[in-house]
Enzyme design. Structure first.
Site, PDB file in Angstrom:
ATOM      1  N   ASP A 367       5.257   7.102  -0.893  1.00 23.43           N
ATOM      2  CA  ASP A 367       4.246   7.312  -1.631  1.00 23.43           C
ATOM      3  C   ASP A 367       3.804   8.616  -2.303  1.00 23.43           C
ATOM      4  O   ASP A 367       4.026   9.398  -0.500  1.00 23.43           O
ATOM      5  CB  ASP A 367       3.088   6.198  -1.605  1.00 23.43           C
ATOM      6  CG  ASP A 367       2.248   6.128  -3.367  1.00 23.43           C
ATOM      7  OD1 ASP A 367       2.544   7.300  -3.896  1.00 23.43           O
ATOM      8  OD2 ASP A 367       1.036   5.297  -3.470  1.00 23.43           O
ATOM      9  N   ASN A 478       1.183  -2.746  -5.949  1.00 19.99           N
ATOM     10  CA  ASN A 478       0.484  -3.258  -5.276  1.00 19.99           C
ATOM     11  C   ASN A 478      -1.164  -3.326  -6.049  1.00 19.99           C
ATOM     12  O   ASN A 478      -2.299  -3.288  -5.168  1.00 19.99           O
ATOM     13  CB  ASN A 478       0.088  -1.739  -4.769  1.00 19.99           C
ATOM     14  CG  ASN A 478       0.707  -1.335  -3.522  1.00 19.99           C
ATOM     15  OD1 ASN A 478       1.097  -1.852  -2.921  1.00 19.99           O
ATOM     16  ND2 ASN A 478       1.751  -0.117  -3.617  1.00 19.99           N
ATOM     17  N   ASP A 529      10.276 -13.481  -2.183  1.00 24.43           N
ATOM     18  CA  ASP A 529      10.771 -14.880  -2.476  1.00 24.43           C
ATOM     19  C   ASP A 529      12.200 -14.977  -3.029  1.00 24.43           C
ATOM     20  O   ASP A 529      12.728 -13.446  -3.300  1.00 24.43           O
ATOM     21  CB  ASP A 529      10.025 -14.950  -4.182  1.00 24.43           C
ATOM     22  CG  ASP A 529       9.765 -14.069  -5.144  1.00 24.43           C
ATOM     23  OD1 ASP A 529      11.155 -13.933  -5.369  1.00 24.43           O
ATOM     24  OD2 ASP A 529       9.162 -13.489  -5.476  1.00 24.43           O
ATOM     25  N   GLU A 602      10.120   9.523  25.081  1.00 26.80           N
ATOM     26  CA  GLU A 602       9.962   8.499  24.158  1.00 26.80           C
ATOM     27  C   GLU A 602      11.474   8.070  22.493  1.00 26.80           C
ATOM     28  O   GLU A 602      11.810   7.236  22.577  1.00 26.80           O
ATOM     29  CB  GLU A 602       8.730   8.932  22.830  1.00 26.80           C
ATOM     30  CG  GLU A 602       7.462   8.160  23.379  1.00 26.80           C
ATOM     31  CD  GLU A 602       6.306   8.946  22.871  1.00 26.80           C
ATOM     32  OE1 GLU A 602       4.942   7.370  23.044  1.00 26.80           O
ATOM     33  OE2 GLU A 602       5.675  10.028  22.078  1.00 26.80           O
TER      34      GLU A 602
END
Ligand code: DGJ
Length: 717
Positions: A367, A478, A529, A602
């Site tokens: 976004d 959203n 779904d 890392e």
């Protein structure tokens, strides 16, 4: 295999050799439900047909008649109408003329399935040898027809059901309710398992006893939603993960659904599954038809693990598209948790460089890349690139030069009110202009039941991305739908037409960007779904990336959906990287953080995890068989494993949520070959030992520690 029909007993039998489904057409022509379960060698039809000793009596035009052994509110049926003497929740209600009286009777059958339109997602890649039955019913008076479809898959314990109403009355009728499937079974103290949740807390496993009364699992969110997943299970009390009978129910639908479970005073358990009838009033003109979404009924005689495996296979083979499935499971690096909307061209290119170092295959800008979108109160709905903020073309080229695919985030269904789109077309948003319209995440919902609305958005997105090579799209949504008012469509049709609009939009999007990998998201996992999986093979399962919470979310999700559909990222926050990676391995693995803050150690560690994912993912997670071993919902541990097809490799995870001092604990594995010998971290165990004695975890454990173990068959010399 074709279904059989015995004209002496009036019994239809659908069978695939493993599962039978039996329907009896009674003297009135009412389809009575007899059986769904393990194949019966034989049955005594006269015993089967002994229905409660009540009589059905009716009177019309001075004519009185009695029919033995049929009582509307007791007899198990395949379909039941509103406003009849069947007092259980009905499967169908239609307003025609001045009433909604209906009485559907059998008028014939066929053994063909309907030609599916692409308007609504449906099971695909089906075999012509499936056992198919279409029961044709008609109201006793009106020219209203009802077709009930059954398709028992030939190689799997899956029954697909749907219903279609056809109006031939010469006038408009209104459907107020139409279940995709109704099934009545004797109530035998069954239990219900369902998956409730909320934002960042999706699909919690809830097990409860079914009792007298009505239990309704539903969504009114306009999407399948966070609060309840459409998937649920009905099981015998004694059924466990690896033993006993259970039934799964799901819908290929992404909108409002209603799953009704009613135990009545005559010991009948009715299950209705379909579109939620609330706010549903669908007009059908003469000669028009209305087809429901497909209901997917699954059966297992050997416990919940087998039931899930059947569902997993079904999704992989009959829901996901072949094209999307082939592109699935690339390692995505997403900018959201690291940058939010606060980025520029240079910072994003720096992100991409580091993402490459840890092995990402697709870099996704989330976004904030368009119009005035610097926070969630602005810009949504205007889809031009914010050139003042980001040189998208440059970012895309740099990402490609680095050897990664480039992905982008969109949220087409919503709008902020400061946009040009809303100012020019205030009627494009749901709700009435002269009434209060309520915000969710500072945005209104666009009326996707209107073609010109979603086409406007689609064209804008296409235009602004036309010179950008896009390899992946994350499609987000959203908020819940509210203020259901459309300036074009009848209000009782908006919820359903909205979902059809979303499907249409997704179809067009995939045609406009044919090479993309498509990922779904709805405030995290608010639209997990089968309807969404039809378009996108992976769904961002939750905005919760804390692995200790993710274990619950992914464990709950695994009951109905394959792991390869569960998008799961390692983030910077919470816990050790090892635990985060361990959990994300059991999904579609990716990363989400500010990678510029990672130390060299890392980066090396994450790159190592990336390699491990590549080594194990396809064979075990994507194509393998998943077994739940210990439930975080019922114990203080989570444990599960995936076994490859040949049973020569397995990936096992154990997590302890609490500190344990030397308690005795063995975890028995499932799905291995008892005759194989397996090597785990240099030690050798027989398959039978691992499955009957188990892995020994009787040592001191700190809270929130885990073990990821890789099992490999020892090859004979
Ligand atoms: C909600 C999603 O779940 C997040 O991953 C992120 O894409 C935001 N929306 C962006 O607004």
């Amino acid at each position: 295999m074709k279904p059989s029909f015995d004209s002496h007993t009036n019994i239809f039998k659908l069978s695939n050799g493993k599962v039978d489904y039996l329907i009896y057409i009674n003297k009135l022509g009412i389809p009575v439900h007899l059986y769904f379960g393990k194949s019966l060698k034989d049955f005594n039809s006269s015993d089967f047909l002994k229905q409660p000793d009540y009589n059905y009596q009716f009177y019309k035009d001075n004519h009185f008649e009695t029919i033995d052994h049929y009582y509307e509110t007791i007899t198990p049926v395949e379909i039941s109408t509103n406003n009849s003497n069947d007092l259980r929740p009905s499967s169908i209600s239609i307003e025609h003329g001045d009433n909604n009286l209906l009485d559907f009777r059998f008028i014939g059958f066929e053994t063909v399935d309907i030609e599916q339109s692409e308007e609504i997602p449906h099971a695909r890649a089906l075999s012509p040898s499936d056992c198919i039955l279409k029961l044709k019913l008609k109201d006793i008076q009106e020219e209203i027809y009802l077709d009930l479809y059954y398709r028992l898959l030939n190689d799997s314990n899956v029954l697909i059901r749907k219903s279609e109403v056809i109006n031939k009355t010469g006038k408009t009728i209104y459907i107020d309710k139409l279940a995709s499937a109704t099934i009545d079974v004797p109530f035998q103290q069954q239990e219900l398992i369902h998956f409730e949740g909320s934002w960042a807390n999706e699909r919690n496993y809830i097990k409860e006893s079914l009792n007298y009364g009505l239990k309704m699992l539903y969504s009114l969110e306009g999407r399948s939603g966070h609060s309840e997943n459409p998937f649920f299970i009905v099981k015998n009390k004694e059924t466990t993960e690896n033993f006993g009978a259970c039934y799964g129910f799901n819908l290929i639908y992404s909108g409002n659904f209603a799953n009704e479970l009613n135990v009545n005073n005559y010991n009948s358990l009715r299950i209705n599954t379909g579109i939620n009838p609330t706010n549903f009033h669908y007009s059908l003109k003469d000669e028009e038809r209305f087809l429901t979404p497909e209901a997917i009924l699954t059966y297992s005689s050997s416990g919940l693990n087998e039931l899930s495996q059947t569902n997993h296979r079904f999704v992989r083979e009959h829901i996901l598209s072949k094209e999307q499935r082939e592109k699935q499971n690339k390692i995505v690096f997403n900018s959201w948790e690291g940058a939010g909307m606060n980025f520029n061209t240079d910072s994003i290119i720096d992100y991409a460089k580091k993402a490459k170092e840890i092995g990402a295959e697709i870099f996704v800008l989330d976004d904030g890349w368009f119009s005035t979108r610097n926070d969630d109160q602005h810009g949504l709905g205007d889809w031009y690139i914010n050139e003042n903020k980001i040189n998208l073309k440059k970012v895309e080229e740099e990402v490609h030069k680095l050897g990664m695919g480039f992905g982008i985030w969109i949220e087409p269904e919503c709008v902020n009110i400061d946009t040009k789109l809303f100012k020019e077309h205030p009627d494009y948003a749901l709700g009435k202009r002269d009434r209060v319209r309520k915000f969710g995440r500072n945005q209104l919902v666009l009326d996707f039941s209107r073609k010109e609305v979603f086409e406007t958005i689609l064209n804008e997105i296409k235009a602004s991305l036309k010179n950008i090579k896009i390899d992946y799209i994350k499609y987000d949504m959203n908020r819940t739908l509210g203020d259901i008012y459309s300036y074009q469509n009848p209000q009782g049709e908006v919820f359903h037409k909205y979902v059809l609009g979303v499907y249409h939009f997704m179809d067009c999007l995939l045609k406009a960007f044919p090479t993309i990998l498509f990922e779904n998201c709805s405030s995290g996992g608010g639209r997990f779904d089968l309807g969404m999986l039809y378009f996108s093979p992976q769904i961002w399962a939750s905005d919760e990336t804390n692995p200790m919470r993710r274990l619950f979310i992914q464990y709950g999700t695994s009951y109905g959906y394959p792991l390869s559909c569960i998008s799961s990222h390692v983030s910077k926050a919470y816990g050790s990287y090892q635990t985060k990676a361990n959990v994300a391995f059991f999904g579609t693995y990716g990363y989400e953080m500010d990678p510029r803050t990672l130390s060299q150690e890392e980066i090396q560690l994450l790159a190592k995890y990336t390699n491990f994912y590549h080594a194990v993912h396809h064979e075990m997670i994507n194509e393998g068989t998943f077994y739940r071993l210990l439930s975080p919902f019922e114990t203080k541990f989570a444990s599960f494993l995936c076994v490859n097809k040949e049973k020569t490799k397995a990936l096992f995870l154990y997590h302890s949520f609490f500190k344990q001092v030397n308690a005795c604990q063995y975890i028995k594995l499932e799905g291995l070959n008892p005759d194989f010998e397996y090597e785990i971290n240099g030690e050798k165990f027989s398959g039978s030992y691992l499955m009957n004695v188990g892995l020994n975890f009787s040592q001191f454990k700190e809270a929130d520690t885990d073990s990821l173990l890789f099992l490999k068959k020892v090859e004979e010399e």
